[in-house]
Write an enzyme that holds these catalytic residues in place. Structure first.
Site, PDB file in Angstrom:
ATOM      1  N   GLU A 175      20.567  38.910  38.068  1.00 28.91           N
ATOM      2  CA  GLU A 175      20.321  39.290  39.471  1.00 28.91           C
ATOM      3  C   GLU A 175      21.530  39.042  40.375  1.00 28.91           C
ATOM      4  OE1 GLU A 175      17.097  38.478  43.076  1.00 28.91           O
ATOM      5  OE2 GLU A 175      16.751  37.642  41.071  1.00 28.91           O
TER       6      GLU A 175
ATOM      7  N   LYS B  43       3.808  37.677  49.746  1.00 31.37           N
ATOM      8  CA  LYS B  43       4.218  37.454  48.362  1.00 31.37           C
ATOM      9  C   LYS B  43       4.760  36.041  48.244  1.00 31.37           C
ATOM     10  CE  LYS B  43       7.792  38.733  45.003  1.00 31.37           C
ATOM     11  NZ  LYS B  43       8.962  39.589  44.693  1.00 31.37           N
TER      12      LYS B  43
END
Length: 448
Positions: A253, A204
């Site tokens: 986050e 990724k």
């Protein structure tokens, strides 16, 4: 680093706070006054927990490199051992600061911000029981009456100077886009990244865009954060000033939170837009939860955190099923992770083992950083870095500095990224970055 340790041990220093009450309802009302007075400060707001701080000036500062993040723990340990606590308010953070993303590209636009900075502010504005206070911090080898009197006089003068608030002035700044990457070039980069993944060079990678805007008119930070605190109340809303440059944002986050021996973090990866009503919202959330692409992106982050936290935590607990975290314009997959700290674990030792996570960089990390140098071609600086605060009593929290922008003179540079896996579609990824730019762009009127 060595000079700091020497300074701490050469004198028997005492850390002391004097707390003054202030008139006002919100600390954000003081930002523009502080901006006129100080060339460095951090505004730090979590509306969801009724937490709001404004840390102005620098009494004591730790600077470091990203490659040696964990050595900050040594300075913290020496501070704790060599500085006596005088009169201090319970539960307040002592240090505030930031860490840049470890970009291999370096650009002049970030030169006002060092790689790693943690500082004790001279003045800390905070709220307690819906009242606003200002704590004046000072370090001294004595607490003689004349010294305290002088410090009190300085604080009185400071408070008088910043007492004029600018909350009644609205943000009239407008923006006009001046630079953006061509969508065809962006799609080509996504395709290149997907090919790297198909060839098993990466699992990724997170690709970011930056978009430049010309600012016309006067920024009013108090008004800007009034909007962010209202519209993005589930985020950390922050502003960092260094010299004449500003970095600000609204991050959903959490990278890590320490509470005595308890550590919390989360995987926040996988996104979809909000619906026009609660029914469409729920339908979109179901699509997100069922998406093979988004689930893979999310699971990669969970695996990274689990694998790297095992050396630091006991009894790691991970949600079995991701939650849906809804923000004003976007929904995310969110998995909460908790564990008990092993006795020897330190703040930055742990952070160094998980940062940057695959939610903002990629896997494997080193290969992703090398690929980003070519694919992105710019210095992220503080974007997707760390912003946070901590004290010496077991409390610390750190957020990932996303949904953010740099303001330098009359230019605003906004950043947004998206996770690329084998199933990624370039058009969908571009649309995701457009969604993630909105928290910043929506704060301003557009000249177009």
């Amino acid at each position: 680093m060595q000079n700091i340790l020497t300074d701490l041990t050469k004198d028997n220093l005492i850390f002391h706070q004097t707390v003054f009450p202030l008139e006002g309802n919100k600390i954000s009302e003081f930002i523009d006054s502080i901006d006129r007075k100080s060339d460095s400060f951090i505004y730090y707001s979590k509306p969801f927990s009724q937490t709001e701080y404004l840390a102005a000036g620098r009494l004591f500062q730790i600077e470091n490199s990203i490659q040696n993040l964990s050595t900050i723990d040594e300075v913290i340990s020496n501070f704790r051992e060599n500085v006596t606590a005088g009169d201090i308010a319970d539960g307040l953070p002592i240090f505030f600061g930031y860490v840049k993303f470890p970009s291999t590209n370096k650009e002049q636009i970030w030169s006002d911000f060092n790689e790693v900075v943690w500082f004790i502010p001279k003045y800390l504005f905070f709220k307690k029981e819906n009242k606003i206070y200002c704590a004046q911090n000072f370090l001294s080898s004595s607490l003689k009456e004349e010294l305290i009197s002088k410090q009190t006089e300085d604080a009185d003068n400071f408070i008088k100077e910043i007492s004029e608030k600018y909350s009644d002035k609205k943000n009239t700044a407008t923006i006009n886009k001046t630079s953006d990457e061509d969508i065809l070039i962006w799609k080509k980069k996504v395709e290149e990244a997907v090919n790297e993944i198909k060839e098993n060079k990466l699992q990724k990678i997170v690709l970011a865009r930056k978009v430049d805007y010309r600012i016309s008119g006067k920024l009013n930070w108090g008004d800007i954060f009034e909007k962010l605190n209202s519209e993005y109340s589930d985020c950390l809303n922050f502003l960092i000033k260094s010299n004449r440059n500003y970095f600000f944002g609204s991050s959903p986050e959490l990278l890590g939170k320490f509470e005595k021996d308890l550590f919390r973090t989360e995987a926040l990866a996988g996104s979809i837009n909000r619906g026009s009503d609660e029914y469409e919202d729920s339908d979109l959330a179901l699509l997100l939860s069922a998406s093979k692409k988004n689930k893979k992106e999310h699971e990669i982050v969970i695996d990274h955190l689990r694998d790297n936290l095992q050396m630091h935590l006991l009894n790691i607990e991970i949600d079995e099923t991701p939650l849906i975290k809804r923000l004003k314009n976007i929904q995310h997959l969110q998995t909460k992770i908790t564990g008990r700290l092993k006795e020897s674990t330190k703040y930055f030792q742990l952070l160094e083992s998980i940062f940057p996570t695959p939610a903002i960089c990629g896997i494997p990390t080193k290969q992703s950083l090398n690929e980003l140098k070519q694919l992105e071609g710019f210095d992220r600086g503080l974007y997707s870095g760390i912003v946070g605060c901590f004290n010496l009593s077991g409390f610390a929290e750190f957020f990932v500095a996303i949904r953010s922008a740099l303001v330098s003179e009359n230019t605003l540079t906004a950043f947004a990224g998206c996770g690329i896996v084998e199933e990624s579609d370039p058009d969908e990824e571009f649309n995701e970055t457009e969604l993630k730019l909105q928290p910043i762009i929506s704060l301003f009127s557009n000249e177009d």
